[in-house]
Design an enzyme around this catalytic site. Structure first.
Site, PDB file in Angstrom:
ATOM      1  N   ASP A 211      42.420  34.206  38.509  1.00  0.00           N
ATOM      2  CA  ASP A 211      43.061  35.385  39.084  1.00  0.00           C
ATOM      3  C   ASP A 211      42.346  35.813  40.362  1.00  0.00           C
ATOM      4  O   ASP A 211      41.939  36.952  40.513  1.00  0.00           O
ATOM      5  CB  ASP A 211      43.086  36.515  38.050  1.00  0.00           C
TER       6      ASP A 211
ATOM      7  N   GLY B 109      39.606  52.123  38.393  1.00  0.00           N
ATOM      8  CA  GLY B 109      40.474  51.016  38.762  1.00  0.00           C
ATOM      9  C   GLY B 109      41.272  50.581  37.571  1.00  0.00           C
ATOM     10  O   GLY B 109      40.993  50.955  36.432  1.00  0.00           O
TER      11      GLY B 109
ATOM     12  N   GLY C  83      43.072  46.023  31.455  1.00  0.00           N
ATOM     13  CA  GLY C  83      42.849  47.397  31.030  1.00  0.00           C
ATOM     14  C   GLY C  83      42.125  48.167  32.114  1.00  0.00           C
ATOM     15  O   GLY C  83      41.724  47.607  33.133  1.00  0.00           O
ATOM     16  N   PRO C  84      41.949  49.447  31.878  1.00  0.00           N
ATOM     17  CA  PRO C  84      41.326  50.274  32.901  1.00  0.00           C
ATOM     18  C   PRO C  84      39.837  49.967  33.056  1.00  0.00           C
ATOM     19  O   PRO C  84      39.195  49.470  32.139  1.00  0.00           O
ATOM     20  CB  PRO C  84      41.526  51.694  32.376  1.00  0.00           C
ATOM     21  N   VAL C  85      39.340  50.279  34.247  1.00  0.00           N
ATOM     22  CA  VAL C  85      37.913  50.138  34.497  1.00  0.00           C
ATOM     23  C   VAL C  85      37.352  51.539  34.709  1.00  0.00           C
ATOM     24  O   VAL C  85      37.915  52.328  35.459  1.00  0.00           O
ATOM     25  CB  VAL C  85      37.659  49.279  35.758  1.00  0.00           C
TER      26      VAL C  85
END
Ligand SMILES: *[C@@H]1O[C@H](CO)[C@@H](O)[C@H](O)[C@H]1NC(C)=O
Ligand SMILES: *[C@@H]1O[C@H](CO)[C@@H](O)[C@H](O)[C@H]1NC(C)=O
Ligand SMILES: *[C@@H]1O[C@H](CO)[C@@H](O)[C@H](O)[C@H]1NC(C)=O
Ligand SMILES: *[C@@H]1O[C@H](CO)[C@@H](O)[C@H](O)[C@H]1NC(C)=O
Ligand SMILES: *[C@@H]1O[C@H](CO)[C@@H](O)[C@H](O)[C@H]1NC(C)=O
Ligand SMILES: *[C@@H]1O[C@H](CO)[C@@H](O)[C@H](O)[C@H]1NC(C)=O
Ligand SMILES: *[C@@H]1O[C@H](CO)[C@@H](O)[C@H](O)[C@H]1NC(C)=O
Ligand SMILES: *[C@@H]1O[C@H](CO)[C@@H](O)[C@H](O)[C@H]1NC(C)=O
Length: 788
Positions: free
Chosen positions: A614, A494, A499-501
């Site tokens: 968020d 994801g 940042g990316p997971v």
């Protein structure tokens, strides 16, 4: 297989570094010879000298051994408590092997030796800096300075103990009364303690000041950074005793360890003409011994209880005032035999004064043994020593980010409790429900607030079926690197805001989600860790649990439980997966309720106010049973002080969910409420807010005006649904989406409305402009709320 090296009983007596001495050399004092005040013995290697000296401004004269270069650095003193007061001294070795210091009128000031020599004794200053009296006929050692060390430990010189003719002979270093000024014996000693399991311990009198934790063959357990040390540590042990010494990795470097008169041990090495301080302990940052009391754990200068779950502070009031000495106690006292163990990782193991070790037991035998013996309160399994078991209270633990060992602590069994929970939970739910109804009727909200956390806790307790509770962990960077295949792109599951997971697989097969954040300010790490810990404590069935973290210079790595799906994938499909699951109304309604419950916990019920900032469909993850779990919680809180690091848009939430005031940087729990309202509409509609040019709110208002609000529902919605519930949810969403934050309900109200359908909702405002500057077609401008 025995885990220890065999101990040579005569090791101590023969502890000699043969220096191939020439009997005529300057390192030997022969029988019936005198060493005058102005003479010295030189060790063969030229590194040490033995002779008389004064200390600074004092007229007291001592016999000692010193490092010759760069200037006299004392490493041993013979007559530290019997100085020659005024005048000069001399050293005499009598033919019977007695070594004595005399003043200039020939009076004995100090003497040592066995008087056992039948042959010809000699005193020799060895290359290791020790003085030895030797019988040259038999080779037998009559006495050596090792038996009476001063405050300095030289390389290769053993600290330890041996059982010798029914008595315990201990070799230890003792501090001066005032370091550098008064060499008379001070308060502190440091030794390998024979009543503990191979730990170096500093004592003041009989009080323990500092302990290294048990030796595991390579390092002291409580001293995690030992691997890159400039010296190598050696411990050897056997039936009759044990020794510790150190060896410089680079033999050309001179070392000395000094126990100073305030109890701190310093390690120095010589570079050029300077003694460089390499290390010291304990110092200001070292927690004092047992500061957190029984079952208390020191972490980064603070105390916590072994685990939040099975333990609590014994004296909560003291604890709040940072008096930790009473420690922690179990929530459920031990009773009977049906006990389990909780796991505590990366710890300095408790004081081993009441521990036993057994190198023969395997890990599982160790656990079984501890389980059976009711006085065993904890066990650990470490290299070299094998099974360690503590019989009684455990004390003086510290938790590290990395290193340390794993400790298993006895707690009342979960299984045992689960039976109770089975009876108590349904009962208490009924009671709580009755209470809630009564309270709701009477509108005593604040009372309700008090009862709520207890109810939440019981639920989590009941659903936690694991015997061995998994706790929050500090991972090391390498573990994460391996788990994520070096942050390989193929492991990306994801793309988070920050940042990316990555998907990670730990060595034990457990899967985790790993989020890597970069942070340009490495300072304030302690605060960051505290906040991470706070977040890690958040526990709610509708929150994704932060299970661990790792801080590596510029990067923070967060580990979460891995979830199958996110709500946006389910509702809207994704790039990769176009097919969309058809959710029925019950599932959708559960998603709304679960999310609301998670947000309430974040806002009010965790003891802190955490604004998510968020809330959006992609941050609501789903477990296998389709329970919603809010992700990314409180990341925003972590970065609050530091938001300049990120662009404002990152923190202003996500397009389509941002509350109007959020665009101006105003933030409150009501901004989350706004975003939640949007999520409700998306769940009902099955489409993104952003897929409508004028937005979902204007669509809702239009449908309302046109009297076809029920058509708002997802065309894919199958199965039964209730028009009433649907309308109620839309009504709640509209309340959440009001432009004025103070007009929006709180998550507490929303939760109540969602759970108690009988509570009447407040009416919607009459003006369409209450929803802000939405794009309205002509029809919408004549909005009427009466239709809902
Ligand atoms: C020891 O060494 C010093 C110089 O470092 C020298 O002056 C002295 O004579 C030596 N003593 C003996 C006994 O060799
Ligand atoms: C030598 O030591 C004796 C006994 O301690 C003492 O009485 C005498 O005064 C000392 N002599 C000198 C010159 O210090
Ligand atoms: C003790 O004496 C023997 C016999 O002379 C010798 O071999 C040995 O090296 C001596 N040890 C020390 C420490 O001087
Ligand atoms: C140690 O130093 C203190 C002063 O700091 C003094 O009072 C005490 O007598 C000294 N102890 C010994 C044994 O000399
Ligand atoms: C010794 O000091 C020099 C210069 O001060 C330095 O370059 C060197 O790295 C030091 N060596 C050690 C082992 O610390
Ligand atoms: C001893 O003094 C040093 C230097 O002042 C300090 O760093 C250390 O913490 C002191 N040790 C104790 C046990 O107070
Ligand atoms: C332990 O619990 C049992 C019931 O589970 C009870 O009968 C027994 O008295 C308890 N024993 C102790 C020592 O509290
Ligand atoms: C537990 O083990 C210790 C050490 O082996 C032993 O002394 C003690 O008697 C045991 N206690 C019980 C209840 O078995």
């Amino acid at each position: 297989m025995a885990r220890r090296e065999f101990f040579i009983a005569t090791f101590l007596l023969n502890f000699i570094i043969i220096n191939g001495s020439d009997p005529t050399a300057g390192n030997i004092l022969k029988a019936d010879e005198m060493l005058l005040d102005n003479q010295v013995l030189n060790s063969t290697n030229g590194i040490f000298q033995l002779g008389f000296f004064n200390i600074k401004n004092s007229k007291n004269r001592y016999l000692g051994i010193w490092y010759t270069n760069p200037y006299k650095t004392m490493v041993w003193i013979a007559n530290s408590d019997h100085p020659i007061i005024g005048g000069t001294g001399m050293l005499y070795l009598s033919p019977d092997g007695t070594l004595s210091i005399q003043n200039n009128t020939g009076q004995n000031i100090w003497s040592i030796g066995s008087q056992q020599s039948r042959g010809v004794p000699q005193a020799c200053l060895l290359d290791s800096g020790l003085l030895v009296i030797n019988d040259t006929k038999t080779g037998k050692i009559l006495w050596q300075s090792l038996y009476q060390l001063s405050d300095t430990l030289l390389p290769h010189v053993p600290l330890g103990y041996t059982k010798f003719l029914d008595s315990m002979l201990e070799i230890q270093i003792s501090s001066w009364n005032i370091t550098g000024i008064d060499p008379s014996p001070g308060q502190y000693v440091r030794k390998l303690d024979p009543s503990r399991l191979y730990e170096l311990v500093t004592f003041r009198g009989s009080d323990i000041i500092y302990r290294t934790g048990p030796w595991d063959g390579e390092r002291w357990n409580g001293f995690p950074k030992m691997n890159q040390d400039m010296v190598k540590f050696v411990v050897t042990a056997g039936e009759n005793g044990a020794y510790f010494w150190y060896e410089p990795q680079d033999p050309s470097i001179l070392w000395r360890w000094v126990l100073k008169s305030n109890g701190t041990t310093y390690r120095y090495y010589l570079n050029g003409s300077d003694w460089v301080e390499y290390w010291k302990a304990p110092d200001e940052s070292t927690p004092s011994y047992a500061v957190c009391g029984p079952y208390g754990i020191n972490f980064d200068g603070d105390c916590k209880c072994c685990m939040d779950d099975p333990f609590h502070p014994k004296n909560g009031k003291d604890w709040k005032n940072r008096i930790f000495s009473e420690g922690c106690e179990r929530n459920v006292p031990l009773n009977g035999t049906n006990h389990g163990f909780v796991t505590l990782r990366h710890v300095k193991l408790p004081d081993t004064i009441n521990a036993v070790s057994d190198g023969e037991k395997s890990r599982s035998e160790c656990e079984r043994w501890c389980q059976k013996n009711l006085s065993c309160m904890a066990y650990a399994y470490i290299r070299w020593q094998g099974c360690l078991a503590w019989l009684g209270e455990i004390i003086d633990m510290e938790q590290f980010l990395d290193g340390g060992d794993t400790l298993y602590i006895r707690v009342a069994s979960k299984r045992h409790n689960r039976k109770l929970v089975l009876i108590i939970v349904p009962l208490s739910i009924v009671v709580v429900l009755i209470l809630v109804v009564i309270l709701v009727r009477k509108k005593i909200w604040w009372l309700f607030r008090k009862y709520r956390p207890a109810a939440v806790e019981q639920e989590t307790y009941a659903t936690n079926g694991q015997e061995d509770i998994r706790f929050f962990e500090f991972f090391d960077f390498d573990t994460i690197k391996v788990a994520t295949n070096n942050f390989s792109a193929t492991n990306i599951i994801g793309e988070g805001q920050l940042g990316p997971v990555y998907k990670g697989v730990l060595q034990n097969g457990e899967t985790i989600a790993v989020k890597k954040l970069s942070r340009s300010a490495p300072n304030g790490n302690k605060q960051l860790r505290n906040e991470l810990q706070l977040l890690a404590r958040l526990k709610h069935r509708n929150l994704v649990k932060l299970t661990g973290f790792c801080i590596q210079q510029q990067e923070i790595i967060l580990c979460f439980e891995l979830m199958q799906n996110s709500l946006d994938q389910l509702l809207f499909g994704t790039r990769h997966r176009e097919e969309v699951l058809e959710l029925n109304w019950e599932q959708r309604s559960r998603l709304i309720q679960g999310t609301a419950s998670g947000l309430l916990y974040l806002h009010e019920e965790n003891g802190d106010t955490i604004i998510h900032r968020d809330v959006k469909a992609s941050n609501i993850l789903l477990d296998q049973k389709m329970n919603p779990k809010i992700a990314d919680l409180g990341i925003s809180k972590l970065f609050q002080e530091d938001r300049s690091v990120f662009t404002v848009s990152t923190f202003g939430g996500t397009r389509g969910y941002i509350a109007p005031e959020q665009q101006h940087g105003m933030m409150s729990t009501k901004s989350d409420v706004y975003s939640f309202g949007m999520v409700i509409l998306e769940i009902i509609r099955g489409k993104r807010n952003t897929s409508y040019p004028s937005g979902l709110v204007s669509l809702v208002l239009r449908y309302l005006n046109e009297g076809r609000i029920l058509e708002l529902k997802d065309t894919r919605l199958r199965g039964p649904w209730s028009d009433g519930e649907l309308k109620r949810c839309i009504h709640i969403a509209l309340l959440c989406l009001l432009e004025e934050p103070h007009m929006r309900p709180s998550m507490r109200q929303i939760n109540l409305w969602l759970t108690c359908q009988s509570i009447e909702l407040p009416p919607l405002p009459d003006q369409a402009s209450s929803w802000g500057n939405i794009v309205m077609d002509p029809l919408t401008s004549v909005y009427s709320s009466a239709l809902l």
